[in-house]
Design an enzyme around this catalytic site. Structure first.
Site, PDB file in Angstrom:
ATOM      1  N   ASP A  38       0.833  -1.204   0.000  1.00 25.91           N
ATOM      2  CA  ASP A  38       0.000   0.000   0.000  1.00 25.91           C
ATOM      3  C   ASP A  38       0.871   1.258   0.000  1.00 25.91           C
ATOM      4  O   ASP A  38       0.468   2.302   0.495  1.00 25.91           O
ATOM      5  CB  ASP A  38      -0.947   0.000   1.203  1.00 25.91           C
ATOM      6  CG  ASP A  38      -0.207  -0.094   2.535  1.00 25.91           C
ATOM      7  OD1 ASP A  38       0.863  -0.710   2.572  1.00 25.91           O
ATOM      8  OD2 ASP A  38      -0.704   0.444   3.535  1.00 25.91           O
ATOM      9  N   GLU A  39       2.071   1.155  -0.581  1.00 24.80           N
ATOM     10  CA  GLU A  39       2.995   2.277  -0.650  1.00 24.80           C
ATOM     11  C   GLU A  39       3.086   2.800  -2.081  1.00 24.80           C
ATOM     12  O   GLU A  39       3.286   2.037  -3.027  1.00 24.80           O
ATOM     13  CB  GLU A  39       4.390   1.855  -0.166  1.00 24.80           C
ATOM     14  CG  GLU A  39       5.378   3.005  -0.103  1.00 24.80           C
ATOM     15  CD  GLU A  39       6.750   2.564   0.366  1.00 24.80           C
ATOM     16  OE1 GLU A  39       7.618   3.427   0.545  1.00 24.80           O
ATOM     17  OE2 GLU A  39       6.961   1.341   0.531  1.00 24.80           O
TER      18      GLU A  39
END
Length: 216
Positions: free
Chosen positions: A126-127
């Protein structure tokens, strides 16, 4: 009785037409095969440089494209962006990985819309990261851009019959020169983790889950 020379000439002409037709078919077939191979090669290159879920450039492509942008920036200020979703595990745990994938897709779309023509990428999980052309590297502008991006990402996301609201921690840092990308990303990453620690110190954050109006 037909003239043998005329018959031979007709047969020869017919044979030439058949040969030309066959050559034309072979040429068309070869051209179609070349186009198919080119399309497959382009698809392989795209797959090697893009995230399969969101369609954004992947980590390797981000660094390659960012390096090209930095060498051709023409003196325009550039800002490195790093963001990470807060408590993203809650989405997967509560709704499943398919819902988590949809949240990541929505975040990618919102980040791309915020960035416009600028470079954004999914680094993994989720980066996400980006490289933005900015009118200035003034701290006030950076803080304002951070708030705008956080607000855009926090808008409710439809998940089937429900909507969820997730938040993101964002870090921005100016890039001071063509060779300073890694250092700028480190500073943006540090700013992002500082924002995450500040948010974590507040009262416990809960995943906002709202039924669609049609269900009420």
């Amino acid at each position: 009785m037909p003239d043998p020379m005329t018959v031979a000439s007709g047969v020869s002409a017919a044979g030439a037409l058949v040969s030309a037709w066959q050559l034309r078919r072979r040429a068309l077939r070869a051209e179609a095969e070349i186009q198919l191979l080119q399309a497959e090669l382009a698809a392989e290159r795209h797959a090697a440089s893009h995230d399969p879920l969101t369609g954004l450039p992947n980590r390797r492509a981000f660094y390659r494209l960012a390096a090209a942008l930095l060498t051709g920036a023409g003196g325009n200020p550039l800002i490195a962006v790093v963001l990470d979703l807060d408590d993203f595990k809650q989405v997967n745990d509560r709704y499943g990985h398919a819902a988590g994938d949809q949240v990541l897709i929505s975040v990618a779309q919102r980040l791309a819309a915020f960035a416009g023509d600028n470079l954004v990428a999914r680094l993994g999980g989720d980066e996400f990261a980006g490289l933005l052309v900015s009118p200035t590297v003034d701290r006030r502008w950076i803080e304002h851009a951070s708030r705008r991006l956080c607000d855009a990402l926090a808008a409710p996301i439809p998940l089937g019959s429900r909507t969820v609201q997730v938040t993101a921690s964002v870090g921005l840092a100016p890039v001071h020169g063509p060779t300073q990308l890694a250092e700028a990303l480190c500073r943006a990453d540090a700013a992002m983790y500082q924002a995450k620690s500040v948010a974590a110190a507040r009262p416990a954050r809960q995943l906002v889950d709202t039924p669609h109006l049609a269900e009420r």
